[in-house]
Scaffold this motif. Sequence first.
Motif, short mmCIF file in Angstrom:
data_model
loop_
_atom_site.label_atom_id
_atom_site.label_comp_id
_atom_site.label_asym_id
_atom_site.label_seq_id
_atom_site.Cartn_x
_atom_site.Cartn_y
_atom_site.Cartn_z
N TRP A 1 13.17 25.26 76.32
CA TRP A 1 13.64 23.88 76.34
C TRP A 1 13.00 23.04 75.26
N MET A 2 11.74 23.34 74.92
CA MET A 2 11.07 22.61 73.85
C MET A 2 11.78 22.86 72.52
N ARG A 3 12.16 24.11 72.25
CA ARG A 3 12.89 24.41 71.03
C ARG A 3 14.21 23.65 70.99
N ARG A 4 14.88 23.60 72.13
CA ARG A 4 16.15 22.89 72.20
C ARG A 4 15.96 21.38 71.99
N VAL A 5 14.88 20.85 72.57
CA VAL A 5 14.61 19.42 72.42
C VAL A 5 14.32 19.08 70.96
N PHE A 6 13.47 19.88 70.31
CA PHE A 6 13.15 19.62 68.90
C PHE A 6 14.40 19.78 68.03
N ALA A 7 15.17 20.85 68.27
CA ALA A 7 16.39 21.05 67.49
C ALA A 7 17.36 19.90 67.71
N GLY A 8 17.51 19.49 69.00
CA GLY A 8 18.39 18.37 69.30
C GLY A 8 17.92 17.08 68.66
N SER A 9 16.60 16.91 68.58
CA SER A 9 16.05 15.71 67.94
C SER A 9 16.40 15.68 66.46
N PHE A 10 16.29 16.83 65.79
CA PHE A 10 16.64 16.89 64.37
C PHE A 10 18.13 16.61 64.17
N VAL A 11 18.97 17.17 65.05
CA VAL A 11 20.41 16.93 64.95
C VAL A 11 20.73 15.46 65.17
N THR A 12 20.10 14.86 66.18
CA THR A 12 20.33 13.44 66.49
C THR A 12 19.91 12.55 65.33
N LEU A 13 18.74 12.83 64.78
CA LEU A 13 18.26 12.04 63.64
C LEU A 13 19.15 12.25 62.42
N GLY A 14 19.64 13.48 62.24
CA GLY A 14 20.56 13.74 61.13
C GLY A 14 21.86 12.97 61.31
N ALA A 15 22.39 12.96 62.54
CA ALA A 15 23.62 12.21 62.80
C ALA A 15 23.43 10.71 62.60
N LYS A 16 22.26 10.22 63.03
CA LYS A 16 21.96 8.81 62.85
C LYS A 16 21.91 8.45 61.38
N LEU A 17 21.31 9.35 60.58
CA LEU A 17 21.25 9.13 59.14
C LEU A 17 22.63 9.22 58.51
N ALA A 18 23.44 10.19 58.96
CA ALA A 18 24.77 10.39 58.39
C ALA A 18 25.68 9.18 58.58
N PHE A 19 25.55 8.51 59.75
CA PHE A 19 26.44 7.39 60.04
C PHE A 19 25.79 6.03 59.73
N SER A 20 24.61 6.08 59.10
CA SER A 20 23.95 4.82 58.78
C SER A 20 24.55 4.21 57.53
N ALA A 21 24.52 2.90 57.48
CA ALA A 21 25.00 2.17 56.31
C ALA A 21 23.79 1.63 55.57
#
Length: 203
Positions: free
Chosen positions: A182-202
């Motif tokens: 679950w820790m691996r999933r949480v860290f991976a999910g965190s990177f994906v979330t931060l990447g998505a936030k960056l991708a849709f940022s203006a």
Amino acid sequence: MSIAFLVTTLIVVATPGTGTVYTLAAGLSRGRRASVVAAFGCTLGIVPHLVATITGAAALLHTSAVAFQTLKYLGVAYLLYMAWATLRDKDALVVDDDQAPRPASRVVLTGVLINILNPKLTMFFLAFLPQFVTPGQPGSVLRMLELSAVFMLATFVVFAGYGVLAASVRGQVTSRPRVMTWMRRVFAGSFVTLGAKLAFSAR
């Protein structure tokens, strides 16, 4: 040094982001030393943004949509790679005193890349630092360097603190296989979330 600058700096630095996630992962997987090295790498990653701001190159990112988008999506791609690597490497978060330590240079390089490929950090320096520097006054560049040094010191101390805290509980956490999954999933999910936030940022 104004109180407003110090408070804002601490808020920005302490807010969880890519550097925080990376430092926490380093602390859990490799211990205190690795977490401090990771924090140092993330801090070094601030230097290019500082240089860009002082030399005026940051203005290009601010005015050029192409330049900003290019750097932004490079950052997104790297964060997605970090997520994939975290899920793929089953030994990424394992406590094993006999395993060969990860080279410090590699830990530092990853931390540097994480912060270099973050255009929002340059935007932060471009919008934040000038507020505490009087333009056109003698010593304005030196003043900006001084404020940047304080920002970098705060980054290192806070990130290292996060990592050391994670390292202090690594034995209890990493000895449980299901928790590690679950820790691996949480860290991976965190990177994906931060990447998505960056991708849709203006800008």
